[in-house]
Design a protein around this motif. Structure first.
Motif, short mmCIF file in Angstrom:
data_model
loop_
_atom_site.label_atom_id
_atom_site.label_comp_id
_atom_site.label_asym_id
_atom_site.label_seq_id
_atom_site.Cartn_x
_atom_site.Cartn_y
_atom_site.Cartn_z
N SER A 370 -23.07 -38.35 -2.03
CA SER A 370 -21.84 -37.72 -2.50
C SER A 370 -20.94 -37.32 -1.34
O SER A 370 -19.70 -37.41 -1.44
N VAL A 371 -21.53 -36.89 -0.21
CA VAL A 371 -20.73 -36.54 0.96
C VAL A 371 -20.12 -37.79 1.59
O VAL A 371 -18.93 -37.84 1.93
N GLU A 372 -20.94 -38.84 1.75
CA GLU A 372 -20.43 -40.07 2.36
C GLU A 372 -19.38 -40.74 1.48
O GLU A 372 -18.47 -41.40 1.99
N ALA A 373 -19.49 -40.58 0.17
CA ALA A 373 -18.51 -41.18 -0.74
C ALA A 373 -17.22 -40.37 -0.82
O ALA A 373 -16.26 -40.81 -1.45
N GLY A 374 -17.21 -39.19 -0.21
CA GLY A 374 -16.01 -38.36 -0.22
C GLY A 374 -15.79 -37.63 -1.52
O GLY A 374 -14.67 -37.23 -1.84
N LEU A 375 -16.87 -37.41 -2.29
CA LEU A 375 -16.74 -36.67 -3.55
C LEU A 375 -16.92 -35.17 -3.36
O LEU A 375 -16.36 -34.38 -4.12
N THR A 376 -17.72 -34.78 -2.39
CA THR A 376 -17.97 -33.36 -2.12
C THR A 376 -17.95 -33.13 -0.61
O THR A 376 -18.05 -34.07 0.18
N SER A 377 -17.85 -31.88 -0.22
CA SER A 377 -17.83 -31.55 1.20
C SER A 377 -19.19 -31.08 1.67
O SER A 377 -20.03 -30.63 0.87
N ASN A 378 -19.41 -31.18 2.97
CA ASN A 378 -20.68 -30.76 3.56
C ASN A 378 -20.91 -29.26 3.37
O ASN A 378 -22.03 -28.82 3.08
N VAL A 379 -19.85 -28.47 3.53
CA VAL A 379 -19.98 -27.01 3.45
C VAL A 379 -20.43 -26.59 2.05
O VAL A 379 -21.36 -25.79 1.88
N LEU A 380 -19.77 -27.13 1.03
CA LEU A 380 -20.13 -26.75 -0.33
C LEU A 380 -21.53 -27.24 -0.68
O LEU A 380 -22.27 -26.56 -1.41
N LEU A 381 -21.92 -28.40 -0.20
CA LEU A 381 -23.26 -28.91 -0.46
C LEU A 381 -24.32 -27.94 0.09
O LEU A 381 -25.32 -27.65 -0.58
N ILE A 382 -24.07 -27.40 1.28
CA ILE A 382 -25.01 -26.43 1.86
C ILE A 382 -25.05 -25.16 1.03
O ILE A 382 -26.12 -24.61 0.75
N LEU A 383 -23.88 -24.67 0.61
CA LEU A 383 -23.82 -23.43 -0.17
C LEU A 383 -24.52 -23.58 -1.53
O LEU A 383 -25.24 -22.68 -1.96
N VAL A 384 -24.30 -24.72 -2.19
CA VAL A 384 -24.93 -24.94 -3.49
C VAL A 384 -26.45 -25.06 -3.34
O VAL A 384 -27.21 -24.52 -4.16
N ALA A 385 -26.91 -25.74 -2.30
CA ALA A 385 -28.35 -25.87 -2.07
C ALA A 385 -28.98 -24.50 -1.80
O ALA A 385 -30.06 -24.18 -2.33
N LEU A 386 -28.32 -23.67 -0.98
CA LEU A 386 -28.85 -22.33 -0.71
C LEU A 386 -28.82 -21.46 -1.96
O LEU A 386 -29.72 -20.64 -2.18
N SER A 387 -27.79 -21.62 -2.79
CA SER A 387 -27.74 -20.87 -4.04
C SER A 387 -28.88 -21.25 -4.96
O SER A 387 -29.48 -20.38 -5.63
N ALA A 388 -29.20 -22.53 -5.02
CA ALA A 388 -30.33 -22.97 -5.84
C ALA A 388 -31.64 -22.39 -5.31
O ALA A 388 -32.49 -21.94 -6.09
N LEU A 389 -31.81 -22.37 -3.99
CA LEU A 389 -33.02 -21.77 -3.41
C LEU A 389 -33.08 -20.28 -3.71
O LEU A 389 -34.16 -19.73 -3.97
N GLY A 390 -31.93 -19.60 -3.68
CA GLY A 390 -31.91 -18.17 -3.97
C GLY A 390 -32.36 -17.85 -5.38
O GLY A 390 -33.03 -16.83 -5.60
N SER A 391 -32.03 -18.71 -6.34
CA SER A 391 -32.45 -18.46 -7.72
C SER A 391 -33.95 -18.65 -7.91
O SER A 391 -34.52 -18.17 -8.88
N PHE A 392 -34.60 -19.37 -6.98
CA PHE A 392 -36.05 -19.59 -7.07
C PHE A 392 -36.86 -18.41 -6.56
O PHE A 392 -38.08 -18.39 -6.72
N THR A 393 -36.22 -17.45 -5.91
CA THR A 393 -36.97 -16.35 -5.31
C THR A 393 -37.39 -15.29 -6.32
O THR A 393 -38.19 -14.41 -5.98
N THR A 394 -36.88 -15.34 -7.54
CA THR A 394 -37.24 -14.33 -8.54
C THR A 394 -38.68 -14.59 -9.01
O THR A 394 -39.01 -15.71 -9.40
N PRO A 395 -39.54 -13.56 -8.98
CA PRO A 395 -40.94 -13.77 -9.38
C PRO A 395 -41.11 -14.09 -10.86
O PRO A 395 -42.10 -14.69 -11.24
#
Length: 490
Positions: A370-395
């Motif tokens: 998606s980044v190489e195709a120019g559909l999304t940016s690198n910065v947002l990809l990192i933020l979305v991935a970290l947000s997904a990891l953050g939701s996994f921390t709930t016991p």
């Protein structure tokens, strides 16, 4: 153990005789009924092949039927089996046969002896899969209610541990057990749970999550109001705090309540660690959840309305990252968020080994492409991935699902109103949390109402000697759980 039956009126209704009941049940191919003749005595033995343990029948029952027993009372005296039940009620005969009992009648009388011979085949106790911990016990609940009660009773070998059993479900006849410790648990909480479960009018109860959804105070809230756990040690611990536990036959996890918002971010493993380390981990979880909820909406709001908030050193990075992206920030964020949710659902529904591969490989391939195709940016990809990891921390798994859901309304409000929309959404979320109760107790306790003492085990966990009293929000009868050490006299 007290029993509450959902169908009391039906049980009191009598059929014409035992013969009609047995003829009705013989329509099922797995039902067996045969007679044995010993001199002048005729025994009729009836049972369901698929529900009984045949070893019990051949070892403990049939060899003793040839004894000289002219009455059922004499037969019971000769049988080496405990818990035999006499009945003259055809409706009770039918219900007990369907529970794994063997019915014995003598000389076609209107009385039967019911022998408990249920086949208790169940999964062995294994490691926890959802709430696995590095330190602490490694036992998890299974699908057998009796086994789960054993796992709790061996941790609480006291007479005060009371178990109230309720039969729920017109079709399933599911056994539901409500556990509490007399003298500690608040009677109002216990009676509320028993009353709500007894009032259920449903056909089937397959899992404890059915009970949770039906007896919650606010059934339309995305926030769970009963903590779902598979750890018997956690259930034993909360019983000691004065809470109420619900176990359902066929469910490998139990429910505990009343619960508070902060308990969903407290792993039971925290109590096995030093209080400083446990408090640090809790703060990390709270930060991760806030990051997961707010980071992507803030990104959309800032790039849409509030460019002046971006630091100068970061402007060039964002410009380069977004150069050539044909979509506005909101559409870009929705594409990535939906892609993450698709990968998560695909990984959860596929077999374990395949699901892990799909999650890892799919995330890398789709993100890079998606980044190489120019559909999304690198910065947002990192933020979305970290947000997904953050939701996994709930016991607690259910709270993780809630966090995944509330990100999307925040995203839309950020797109329409910017940071003001995020603030308004947060206000609505806070008001909703203030209105939620669990068994009538405030969900946001100890923040609202403010209870300073309970803050010792909320955002952080203080040492055990500073938590000598049970939580105020449970309103226990006995408030002391750690008695002061008596000074030794020399």
């Amino acid at each position: 153990m007290k029993r509450y039956s959902f169908f009391k009126k039906q049980e009191n209704h009598k059929s014409t005789d035992f013969t009609d009941v047995l003829e009705h049940l013989q329509k099922s191919k797995d039902f067996t009924s045969f007679t044995l003749n010993f001199e002048n005595e005729i025994y009729c033995v009836s049972f369901f092949d698929t529900l009984i343990d045949k070893d019990i029948m051949h070892r403990d029952l049939l060899p003793y039927l040839h004894t000289n027993s002219s009455t059922l009372e004499e037969l019971v005296h000769n049988l080496p089996i405990e818990g035999l039940v006499f009945t003259k009620n055809p409706a009770e005969l039918q219900s007990q046969l369907l529970m794994g009992y063997i019915a014995i009648t003598l000389n076609k009388s209107d009385q039967a002896v019911l022998v408990k011979a249920a086949n208790n085949t169940s999964r062995q106790v294994t490691l926890p899969e959802v709430e696995f911990s590095v330190v602490g016990p490694k036992e998890a609940l299974v699908e057998s209610l009796d086994t789960n009660l054993y796992l709790i009773r061996k941790r609480l070998p006291i007479a005060e541990l009371a178990v109230e059993e309720i039969i729920v479900g017109k079709l399933s006849k599911t056994r539901v057990a409500v556990l509490h410790i007399e003298g500690i648990a608040n009677k109002e909480n216990v009676e509320t749970v028993i009353q709500r479960i007894s009032d259920l009018r449903v056909n089937q109860i397959i899992d404890s999550s059915y009970i949770s959804q039906m007896i919650e105070d606010n059934k339309n809230s995305p926030f769970p109001q009963f903590i779902d756990t598979e750890r018997p040690d956690r259930l034993a611990a909360v019983l000691g705090e004065g809470k109420v536990v619900i176990l359902v036959d066929g469910a490998p996890h139990g429910l505990l309540g009343p619960s508070t918002f902060f308990e969903y971010f407290a792993a039971f493993e925290d109590y096995f660690l030093n209080w400083t380390i446990a408090s640090f981990f809790r703060l990390i979880r709270f930060f991760a959840v806030l990051f997961s909820i707010l980071m992507t909406p803030i990104y959309v709001a800032v790039l849409t309305y509030h460019y002046e908030l971006i630091p100068k050193d970061l402007v060039s990075t964002l410009v380069i990252s977004r150069s050539g992206i044909p979509f506005p920030p909101i559409l870009e964020a929705l594409i990535l968020e939906l892609a993450i949710e698709l990968l998560r659902e695909a990984g959860a529904r596929l077999p374990t080994k395949v699901g892990q591969t799909i999650g890892i490989v799919g995330g890398i391939v789709i993100g890079t492409a998606s980044v190489e195709a120019g559909l999304t940016s690198n910065v947002l990809l990192i933020l979305v991935a970290l947000s997904a990891l953050g939701s996994f921390t709930t016991p607690v798994y259910q709270m993780g699902n809630t966090i995944r859901l509330i990100r999307f309304p925040l995203l839309l409000m950020a797109y329409f109103l910017g940071l003001l929309g995020i603030a308004i959404s947060f206000c609505f979320l806070l008001v909703h949390l203030l209105r939620i109760t669990s068994l009538g107790r405030p969900f946001l306790e100890p923040l609202y109402p403010p209870r300073i003492y309970d803050m010792r085990d909320a955002l952080i966990r203080l040492p055990f000697f500073l938590q000598a009293k049970r939580p105020i929000e449970v309103q226990t009868e006995d408030t002391v759980r750690l008695e002061p050490k008596e000074d030794s006299k020399e």
